[in-house]
Design a protein around this motif. Structure first.
Motif, PDB file in Angstrom:
ATOM      1  N   GLU A 175       0.831  -1.199   0.000  1.00 33.57           N
ATOM      2  CA  GLU A 175       0.000   0.000   0.000  1.00 33.57           C
ATOM      3  C   GLU A 175       0.866   1.250   0.000  1.00 33.57           C
ATOM      4  OE1 GLU A 175      -0.736   1.029   4.704  1.00 33.57           O
ATOM      5  OE2 GLU A 175      -2.380   0.129   3.565  1.00 33.57           O
ATOM      6  N   ASP A 176       0.269   2.347  -0.431  1.00 35.19           N
ATOM      7  CA  ASP A 176       0.921   3.654  -0.415  1.00 35.19           C
ATOM      8  C   ASP A 176      -0.129   4.687  -0.065  1.00 35.19           C
ATOM      9  OD1 ASP A 176       2.859   5.660  -0.750  1.00 35.19           O
ATOM     10  OD2 ASP A 176       2.239   5.986  -2.832  1.00 35.19           O
ATOM     11  N   ARG A 177       0.102   5.435   0.994  1.00 36.00           N
ATOM     12  CA  ARG A 177      -0.846   6.448   1.461  1.00 36.00           C
ATOM     13  C   ARG A 177      -2.230   5.857   1.711  1.00 36.00           C
ATOM     14  NH1 ARG A 177       0.976  11.117  -2.917  1.00 36.00           N
ATOM     15  NH2 ARG A 177       3.156  11.232  -2.230  1.00 36.00           N
ATOM     16  N   LYS A 178      -2.225   4.708   2.378  1.00 39.36           N
ATOM     17  CA  LYS A 178      -3.436   4.002   2.807  1.00 39.36           C
ATOM     18  C   LYS A 178      -4.218   3.367   1.657  1.00 39.36           C
ATOM     19  CE  LYS A 178      -4.060   7.230   6.664  1.00 39.36           C
ATOM     20  NZ  LYS A 178      -5.020   8.109   7.374  1.00 39.36           N
ATOM     21  N   ILE A 179      -3.642   3.338   0.451  1.00 44.12           N
ATOM     22  CA  ILE A 179      -4.333   2.775  -0.711  1.00 44.12           C
ATOM     23  C   ILE A 179      -3.533   1.580  -1.234  1.00 44.12           C
ATOM     24  CG2 ILE A 179      -5.125   3.234  -3.070  1.00 44.12           C
ATOM     25  CD1 ILE A 179      -5.433   6.143  -2.314  1.00 44.12           C
ATOM     26  N   PRO A 180      -4.161   0.403  -1.426  1.00 44.30           N
ATOM     27  CA  PRO A 180      -3.443  -0.744  -2.002  1.00 44.30           C
ATOM     28  C   PRO A 180      -2.953  -0.416  -3.412  1.00 44.30           C
ATOM     29  CG  PRO A 180      -5.543  -1.428  -1.045  1.00 44.30           C
ATOM     30  CD  PRO A 180      -5.545   0.068  -1.054  1.00 44.30           C
ATOM     31  N   ASN A 181      -1.656  -0.577  -3.644  1.00 46.87           N
ATOM     32  CA  ASN A 181      -1.088  -0.184  -4.947  1.00 46.87           C
ATOM     33  C   ASN A 181      -0.155  -1.229  -5.551  1.00 46.87           C
ATOM     34  OD1 ASN A 181       1.107   0.117  -3.198  1.00 46.87           O
ATOM     35  ND2 ASN A 181       1.948   1.806  -4.400  1.00 46.87           N
ATOM     36  N   GLY A 182       0.008  -2.389  -4.905  1.00 48.04           N
ATOM     37  CA  GLY A 182       0.911  -3.397  -5.443  1.00 48.04           C
ATOM     38  C   GLY A 182       0.556  -4.788  -4.949  1.00 48.04           C
ATOM     39  N   LEU A 183       0.879  -5.791  -5.772  1.00 42.81           N
ATOM     40  CA  LEU A 183       0.617  -7.182  -5.392  1.00 42.81           C
ATOM     41  C   LEU A 183       1.811  -8.028  -5.825  1.00 42.81           C
ATOM     42  CD1 LEU A 183      -2.675  -9.149  -5.666  1.00 42.81           C
ATOM     43  CD2 LEU A 183      -0.618 -10.145  -6.663  1.00 42.81           C
ATOM     44  N   VAL A 184       2.329  -8.818  -4.900  1.00 43.68           N
ATOM     45  CA  VAL A 184       3.411  -9.764  -5.175  1.00 43.68           C
ATOM     46  C   VAL A 184       2.839 -11.174  -5.018  1.00 43.68           C
ATOM     47  CG1 VAL A 184       5.679 -10.604  -4.503  1.00 43.68           C
ATOM     48  CG2 VAL A 184       5.186  -8.156  -4.392  1.00 43.68           C
ATOM     49  N   LEU A 185       2.957 -11.979  -6.069  1.00 47.85           N
ATOM     50  CA  LEU A 185       2.467 -13.357  -6.054  1.00 47.85           C
ATOM     51  C   LEU A 185       3.653 -14.297  -6.225  1.00 47.85           C
ATOM     52  CD1 LEU A 185       0.314 -15.558  -6.136  1.00 47.85           C
ATOM     53  CD2 LEU A 185      -0.038 -15.025  -8.559  1.00 47.85           C
ATOM     54  N   SER A 186       3.911 -15.103  -5.205  1.00 44.63           N
ATOM     55  CA  SER A 186       5.061 -16.010  -5.226  1.00 44.63           C
ATOM     56  C   SER A 186       4.569 -17.440  -5.066  1.00 44.63           C
ATOM     57  CB  SER A 186       6.039 -15.666  -4.100  1.00 44.63           C
ATOM     58  OG  SER A 186       7.192 -16.480  -4.164  1.00 44.63           O
ATOM     59  N   HIS A 187       4.950 -18.289  -6.026  1.00 42.25           N
ATOM     60  CA  HIS A 187       4.580 -19.705  -5.967  1.00 42.25           C
ATOM     61  C   HIS A 187       5.649 -20.454  -5.190  1.00 42.25           C
ATOM     62  CE1 HIS A 187       2.505 -23.322  -7.244  1.00 42.25           C
ATOM     63  NE2 HIS A 187       3.661 -23.837  -7.641  1.00 42.25           N
ATOM     64  N   LEU A 188       5.239 -21.224  -4.211  1.00 42.29           N
ATOM     65  CA  LEU A 188       6.168 -21.922  -3.326  1.00 42.29           C
ATOM     66  C   LEU A 188       6.217 -23.411  -3.679  1.00 42.29           C
ATOM     67  CD1 LEU A 188       5.006 -20.224   0.010  1.00 42.29           C
ATOM     68  CD2 LEU A 188       6.834 -19.505  -1.540  1.00 42.29           C
ATOM     69  N   PRO A 189       7.362 -24.071  -3.471  1.00 44.85           N
ATOM     70  CA  PRO A 189       8.571 -23.554  -2.805  1.00 44.85           C
ATOM     71  C   PRO A 189       9.630 -22.987  -3.744  1.00 44.85           C
ATOM     72  CG  PRO A 189       8.712 -25.930  -3.078  1.00 44.85           C
ATOM     73  CD  PRO A 189       7.395 -25.527  -3.662  1.00 44.85           C
ATOM     74  N   ASP A 190       9.477 -23.152  -5.061  1.00 45.35           N
ATOM     75  CA  ASP A 190      10.565 -22.811  -5.984  1.00 45.35           C
ATOM     76  C   ASP A 190      10.248 -21.661  -6.921  1.00 45.35           C
ATOM     77  OD1 ASP A 190      12.108 -24.984  -4.992  1.00 45.35           O
ATOM     78  OD2 ASP A 190      10.942 -26.361  -6.236  1.00 45.35           O
ATOM     79  N   GLY A 191       9.174 -20.943  -6.692  1.00 41.12           N
ATOM     80  CA  GLY A 191       8.833 -19.842  -7.583  1.00 41.12           C
ATOM     81  C   GLY A 191       7.977 -20.310  -8.732  1.00 41.12           C
ATOM     82  N   PRO A 192       7.741 -19.446  -9.699  1.00 36.34           N
ATOM     83  CA  PRO A 192       8.249 -18.084  -9.879  1.00 36.34           C
ATOM     84  C   PRO A 192       7.515 -17.047  -9.017  1.00 36.34           C
ATOM     85  CG  PRO A 192       6.782 -18.647 -11.675  1.00 36.34           C
ATOM     86  CD  PRO A 192       6.892 -19.872 -10.824  1.00 36.34           C
ATOM     87  N   THR A 193       7.972 -15.786  -9.124  1.00 36.41           N
ATOM     88  CA  THR A 193       7.385 -14.675  -8.382  1.00 36.41           C
ATOM     89  C   THR A 193       7.049 -13.564  -9.353  1.00 36.41           C
ATOM     90  OG1 THR A 193       8.661 -15.230  -6.401  1.00 36.41           O
ATOM     91  CG2 THR A 193       7.778 -12.997  -6.557  1.00 36.41           C
ATOM     92  N   ALA A 194       5.811 -13.090  -9.295  1.00 39.03           N
ATOM     93  CA  ALA A 194       5.357 -12.006 -10.166  1.00 39.03           C
ATOM     94  C   ALA A 194       5.040 -10.783  -9.320  1.00 39.03           C
ATOM     95  CB  ALA A 194       4.117 -12.433 -10.957  1.00 39.03           C
ATOM     96  N   HIS A 195       5.425  -9.615  -9.829  1.00 37.56           N
ATOM     97  CA  HIS A 195       5.181  -8.351  -9.146  1.00 37.56           C
ATOM     98  C   HIS A 195       4.252  -7.513 -10.022  1.00 37.56           C
ATOM     99  CE1 HIS A 195       6.909  -4.462  -7.138  1.00 37.56           C
ATOM    100  NE2 HIS A 195       5.681  -4.745  -6.761  1.00 37.56           N
ATOM    101  N   PHE A 196       3.110  -7.114  -9.480  1.00 34.72           N
ATOM    102  CA  PHE A 196       2.115  -6.360 -10.225  1.00 34.72           C
ATOM    103  C   PHE A 196       1.906  -4.982  -9.591  1.00 34.72           C
ATOM    104  CE2 PHE A 196       1.015 -10.836 -10.579  1.00 34.72           C
ATOM    105  CZ  PHE A 196       0.784 -10.996 -11.934  1.00 34.72           C
ATOM    106  N   ARG A 197       1.593  -4.022 -10.445  1.00 33.87           N
ATOM    107  CA  ARG A 197       1.064  -2.743  -9.965  1.00 33.87           C
ATOM    108  C   ARG A 197      -0.446  -2.876  -9.876  1.00 33.87           C
ATOM    109  NH1 ARG A 197       2.524   0.504 -13.841  1.00 33.87           N
ATOM    110  NH2 ARG A 197       0.502   0.960 -14.740  1.00 33.87           N
TER     111      ARG A 197
END
Length: 324
Positions: A175-197
């Motif tokens: 979050e930024d300034r009380k507003i959700p602005n990002g999402l990180v999705l990580s698949h376990l245990p070996d990834g991958p990891t995606a970063h979203f706005r």
């Protein structure tokens, strides 16, 4: 404003009716100095444009009706989507190489029904009320998900604990300034990891004509327009969040719709009005995602190996080129 719009009073006639005014071919509203007059003339010009467009549409329809079966096929309007620049990574459904990769990637055990998704949803450090409510509502959408609010605990320390407790995926809401602005999705245990706005977040109470609270049934999942190799990877990440056996009796559906590389999420319920008519009722929440990076392995911002990074100045040179 010192302008003459028609014959004077001595001519025995008033100014011409607005419908009869014909603007010259080189007419430009911006040349009018008076603000009120400029606004009035702009509205009149727009009205005339609409009338001409409607008259042309009626004329074409009459011509098609007169020709009947001999009428030429309707022209397909040009849009950014159907003028898309061809991407060499577009997936062919019959490609054996793609089928082999999907049968051996990190998500294969899920699609083979060997593992059941178990999701941990967490936030940035010390989240505010809106982010907290969003996480709680997201947990009602994704079955078998658990919300954990971390306070000062580093993400690298959370991931080993998730793996030890048999979590298959980790979702981090920033979050930024009380507003959700990002999402990180990580698949376990070996990834991958995606970063979203993340943008355009709407909670349930902010959605008009929303339905009742969602039930605990496993929803159906719809993935639209994930056509490239990168898009397939992202689509499989989203699909692996939900159990593979939807309970259709619940009539709930989670949709990830990709359009121009923006991923729109909606959560609906089917409403059967009759045997032939069906409607949908939004349950919420809703949000929009834009992929920023795809990283091999679990989250590692310093030494992680990236499969794909969105570089605006290099990749956004054409409005008709998309990556998902």
């Amino acid at each position: 404003a010192g302008e003459s719009s028609g014959p004077g009073p001595g001519d025995g006639a008033g100014p011409p009716a607005p419908e009869r005014v014909l603007f010259p071919p080189t007419f430009s509203v911006s040349e009018i100095k008076n603000k009120q007059r400029r606004h009035f003339m702009f509205l009149r010009w727009k009205q005339q444009q609409r009338k001409e467009k409607l008259a042309l549409k009626k004329k074409r329809r009459k011509e098609r009706e007169a020709l009947g079966d001999k009428a030429p096929p309707k022209a397909v309007p040009k849009t950014i989507e159907n003028q898309r620049v061809y991407d060499e990574t577009t997936v062919d459904p019959n490609d054996e190489e793609v089928a082999f990769d999907e049968a051996t990637d990190e998500f294969a055990p899920y699609f083979n029904r060997q593992t059941v998704p178990k999701i941990l949803i967490t936030t940035s450090d010390r989240p505010r009320g809106r982010t907290v409510r969003f996480c709680e509502q997201l947990a009602t959408v994704i079955p078998n998900s658990h919300v954990f609010y971390r306070r000062g605990l580093a993400l690298k320390r959370i991931i080993p604990q998730c793996i030890a407790r048999d979590f298959t995926d980790l979702i981090v809401i920033n979050e930024d300034r009380k507003i959700p602005n990002g999402l990180v999705l990580s698949h376990l245990p070996d990834g991958p990891t995606a970063h979203f706005r993340m943008s355009s977040v709407r909670l349930r109470k902010e959605i008009k004509r929303k339905g009742k609270e969602p039930t605990e049934h496993v929803p159906e999942v719809i993935l639209n327009n994930f056509t490239t190799r990168l898009g397939h990877s992202i689509g499989r990440m989203f699909a692996a969040l939900f159990p593979h056996d939807p309970q259709f009796i619940g009539r709930q559906v989670a949709t990830f719709h990709n359009q121009r590389d923006y991923i729109f999420f909606r959560f609906h319920r089917y409403i059967f009005k009759s045997e032939k008519k069906v409607g949908i009722q939004e349950l919420g929440p809703r949000f929009t995602l834009k992929l920023r990076s795809l990283q091999k392995g679990t989250f590692d911002s310093k030494f992680g190996e990236y499969e794909w990074i969105h570089k605006r100045r290099e990749m956004d040179t054409s409005r008709r080129k998309f990556h998902l």
